[in-house]
Design a protein around this motif. Structure first.
Motif, PDB file in Angstrom:
ATOM      1  N   ALA A  95       0.885  -1.218   0.058  1.00 30.00           N
ATOM      2  CA  ALA A  95       0.131  -0.058  -0.037  1.00 30.00           C
ATOM      3  C   ALA A  95       0.837   1.232  -0.047  1.00 30.00           C
ATOM      4  O   ALA A  95       0.425   2.503  -0.306  1.00 30.00           O
ATOM      5  CB  ALA A  95      -0.880  -0.001   1.306  1.00 30.00           C
ATOM      6  N   GLN A  96       2.042   1.225   0.314  1.00 26.16           N
ATOM      7  CA  GLN A  96       2.815   2.313   0.425  1.00 26.16           C
ATOM      8  C   GLN A  96       4.121   2.425  -0.712  1.00 26.16           C
ATOM      9  O   GLN A  96       4.797   3.286  -0.798  1.00 26.16           O
ATOM     10  CB  GLN A  96       3.644   2.198   1.609  1.00 26.16           C
ATOM     11  N   VAL A  97       3.966   1.304  -1.537  1.00 24.27           N
ATOM     12  CA  VAL A  97       4.886   1.203  -2.598  1.00 24.27           C
ATOM     13  C   VAL A  97       4.773   2.319  -3.798  1.00 24.27           C
ATOM     14  O   VAL A  97       3.705   2.693  -3.769  1.00 24.27           O
ATOM     15  CB  VAL A  97       5.050  -0.353  -3.043  1.00 24.27           C
ATOM     16  N   SER A 105       1.812   6.160  -4.157  1.00 25.01           N
ATOM     17  CA  SER A 105       1.463   5.004  -3.777  1.00 25.01           C
ATOM     18  C   SER A 105       0.304   4.288  -4.364  1.00 25.01           C
ATOM     19  O   SER A 105      -0.533   4.981  -4.984  1.00 25.01           O
ATOM     20  CB  SER A 105       1.471   5.154  -2.016  1.00 25.01           C
ATOM     21  N   LEU A 106       0.021   2.969  -4.199  1.00 28.61           N
ATOM     22  CA  LEU A 106      -1.073   2.297  -4.226  1.00 28.61           C
ATOM     23  C   LEU A 106      -2.297   3.002  -3.902  1.00 28.61           C
ATOM     24  O   LEU A 106      -3.512   3.336  -4.661  1.00 28.61           O
ATOM     25  CB  LEU A 106      -0.908   0.847  -3.941  1.00 28.61           C
ATOM     26  N   SER A 107      -2.211   3.315  -2.616  1.00 25.80           N
ATOM     27  CA  SER A 107      -3.417   3.876  -1.974  1.00 25.80           C
ATOM     28  C   SER A 107      -3.956   5.220  -2.580  1.00 25.80           C
ATOM     29  O   SER A 107      -5.019   5.597  -3.131  1.00 25.80           O
ATOM     30  CB  SER A 107      -3.116   4.517  -0.643  1.00 25.80           C
ATOM     31  N   VAL A 108      -2.843   5.997  -3.157  1.00 21.33           N
ATOM     32  CA  VAL A 108      -3.205   7.430  -3.607  1.00 21.33           C
ATOM     33  C   VAL A 108      -3.824   7.060  -5.163  1.00 21.33           C
ATOM     34  O   VAL A 108      -4.581   7.671  -5.802  1.00 21.33           O
ATOM     35  CB  VAL A 108      -1.970   8.409  -3.866  1.00 21.33           C
ATOM     36  N   LEU A 109      -3.090   6.206  -5.819  1.00 18.40           N
ATOM     37  CA  LEU A 109      -3.565   5.734  -7.212  1.00 18.40           C
ATOM     38  C   LEU A 109      -4.996   5.220  -6.960  1.00 18.40           C
ATOM     39  O   LEU A 109      -6.000   5.786  -8.007  1.00 18.40           O
ATOM     40  CB  LEU A 109      -2.867   4.532  -7.791  1.00 18.40           C
ATOM     41  N   LEU A 110      -5.465   4.475  -5.943  1.00 19.90           N
ATOM     42  CA  LEU A 110      -6.882   3.917  -5.905  1.00 19.90           C
ATOM     43  C   LEU A 110      -7.678   5.240  -5.553  1.00 19.90           C
ATOM     44  O   LEU A 110      -8.828   5.463  -6.176  1.00 19.90           O
ATOM     45  CB  LEU A 110      -6.889   3.067  -4.592  1.00 19.90           C
ATOM     46  N   GLY A 158      -6.265   2.801   2.731  1.00 12.35           N
ATOM     47  CA  GLY A 158      -4.849   2.473   2.266  1.00 12.35           C
ATOM     48  C   GLY A 158      -3.865   3.368   2.858  1.00 12.35           C
ATOM     49  O   GLY A 158      -2.698   3.231   3.416  1.00 12.35           O
ATOM     50  N   LEU A 159      -4.176   4.604   3.111  1.00  8.32           N
ATOM     51  CA  LEU A 159      -3.620   5.753   3.469  1.00  8.32           C
ATOM     52  C   LEU A 159      -3.131   5.676   5.044  1.00  8.32           C
ATOM     53  O   LEU A 159      -2.178   6.058   5.546  1.00  8.32           O
ATOM     54  CB  LEU A 159      -3.838   7.189   3.322  1.00  8.32           C
ATOM     55  N   PHE A 160      -3.909   4.909   5.675  1.00  2.46           N
ATOM     56  CA  PHE A 160      -3.814   4.663   7.128  1.00  2.46           C
ATOM     57  C   PHE A 160      -3.310   3.304   7.475  1.00  2.46           C
ATOM     58  O   PHE A 160      -3.365   2.797   8.606  1.00  2.46           O
ATOM     59  CB  PHE A 160      -5.077   4.923   7.811  1.00  2.46           C
ATOM     60  N   ILE A 161      -3.164   2.210   6.496  1.00  4.19           N
ATOM     61  CA  ILE A 161      -2.514   1.074   6.809  1.00  4.19           C
ATOM     62  C   ILE A 161      -1.040   1.061   7.240  1.00  4.19           C
ATOM     63  O   ILE A 161      -0.389   1.851   6.443  1.00  4.19           O
ATOM     64  CB  ILE A 161      -2.763   0.103   5.494  1.00  4.19           C
ATOM     65  N   PRO A 162      -0.806   0.613   8.287  1.00  4.75           N
ATOM     66  CA  PRO A 162       0.491   0.773   8.666  1.00  4.75           C
ATOM     67  C   PRO A 162       1.472  -0.093   7.779  1.00  4.75           C
ATOM     68  O   PRO A 162       0.902  -0.970   7.498  1.00  4.75           O
ATOM     69  CB  PRO A 162       0.400   0.147  10.204  1.00  4.75           C
ATOM     70  N   ALA A 163       2.569   0.095   7.525  1.00  5.23           N
ATOM     71  CA  ALA A 163       3.600  -0.663   6.701  1.00  5.23           C
ATOM     72  C   ALA A 163       3.913  -1.733   7.350  1.00  5.23           C
ATOM     73  O   ALA A 163       4.544  -2.637   6.778  1.00  5.23           O
ATOM     74  CB  ALA A 163       4.738   0.184   6.735  1.00  5.23           C
ATOM     75  N   SER A 164       3.820  -2.240   8.656  1.00  3.86           N
ATOM     76  CA  SER A 164       3.854  -3.231   9.228  1.00  3.86           C
ATOM     77  C   SER A 164       3.159  -4.533   8.763  1.00  3.86           C
ATOM     78  O   SER A 164       3.282  -5.763   8.951  1.00  3.86           O
ATOM     79  CB  SER A 164       3.826  -3.151  10.938  1.00  3.86           C
ATOM     80  N   LEU A 165       1.797  -3.944   8.020  1.00  3.54           N
ATOM     81  CA  LEU A 165       1.103  -5.293   7.425  1.00  3.54           C
ATOM     82  C   LEU A 165       1.710  -5.835   6.203  1.00  3.54           C
ATOM     83  O   LEU A 165       1.329  -7.046   6.154  1.00  3.54           O
ATOM     84  CB  LEU A 165      -0.347  -4.687   7.090  1.00  3.54           C
ATOM     85  N   VAL A 208      -4.498  -7.459   0.415  1.00  3.91           N
ATOM     86  CA  VAL A 208      -5.618  -8.196   0.877  1.00  3.91           C
ATOM     87  C   VAL A 208      -6.718  -7.449   1.521  1.00  3.91           C
ATOM     88  O   VAL A 208      -7.799  -7.408   1.306  1.00  3.91           O
ATOM     89  CB  VAL A 208      -5.050  -9.315   1.823  1.00  3.91           C
ATOM     90  N   VAL A 209      -6.142  -6.469   2.498  1.00  3.60           N
ATOM     91  CA  VAL A 209      -7.021  -5.442   2.957  1.00  3.60           C
ATOM     92  C   VAL A 209      -7.721  -4.550   2.194  1.00  3.60           C
ATOM     93  O   VAL A 209      -9.042  -4.435   2.420  1.00  3.60           O
ATOM     94  CB  VAL A 209      -6.219  -4.763   4.257  1.00  3.60           C
TER      95      VAL A 209
END
Length: 193
Positions: free
Chosen positions: A13-15, A22-27, A60-67, A73-74
């Motif tokens: 989500a952060q790549v 990022s994927l989140s911004v694209l979505l 996705g902007l709030f998903i932590p990188a630790s996931l 999947v989320v």
């Protein structure tokens, strides 16, 4: 001792997959684009997927990188759940209004068929038209007698679109008469155009 390798934590989500975003911004941007597309071309149902992608982007902007690898999947679950809820709401609220999105004029209501939703008398009542536009519910008055809830009616006088004058379909004729009346109205409309 030879140098040790460190493996970075991978959070999809952060790549930065495209254009440094990022994927989140694209979505989020894809969802916003689809919603704007719906505004430009209403009735195409871009709204449903647009809301789902927009929501997934925000989540996705709030998903932590630790996931790590669980982030896609989320996001997939968020897209699917939001799509289902938005589609249900879209249909439940009848935004897509069967037929056309709005009536053309009060004259376009003449000859329409509907169902009585509140008992119709000569002084009160309500009907739902089959092709009544965005809000298919209209106040109605009976030409003669009382028409009970659930009975099919025919609009005989649109009355400017505010209060329709209707009659019981049984009084209006059978299926063949109704089909002939529709054809006559379409011919008249074609001649006017």
């Amino acid at each position: 001792m030879v140098g040790s390798l460190t493996v970075p934590v991978f959070a999809p989500a952060q790549v930065d997959p495209l254009f440094g975003l990022s994927l989140s911004v694209l979505l989020f941007l894809a969802g916003a684009g689809l919603i704007v597309g719906e505004a430009l071309a209403p009735g195409t149902h871009f709204f449903v997927l647009g809301v789902a992608l927009l929501t997934a982007g925000l989540v996705g902007l709030f998903i932590p990188a630790s996931l790590g690898i669980l982030a896609p999947v989320v996001l997939t679950v968020v897209v699917l759940a939001t799509t289902a809820v938005t589609l249900w709401g879209y249909r439940k609220l009848d935004f897509a209004a069967p037929g056309r999105g709005q009536t053309l004029s009060s004259d376009s209501l003449k000859g329409q068929f509907g169902v009585v939703t509140e008992r119709v008398t000569e002084s009160e009542g309500q009907v739902k038209l089959e092709d009544g536009g965005f809000n298919p519910y209209y106040q109605a008055r009976s030409i003669d007698g009382t028409i009970e809830e659930g009975e099919e009616v025919l609009v005989v006088d649109p009355g400017g679109g505010n209060v329709l004058k209707v009659e019981r379909v049984a009084a209006a004729g059978d299926d063949i008469d109704r089909a002939l009346e529709r054809d006559r109205e379409r011919s008249t409309e074609s001649e006017k155009a």
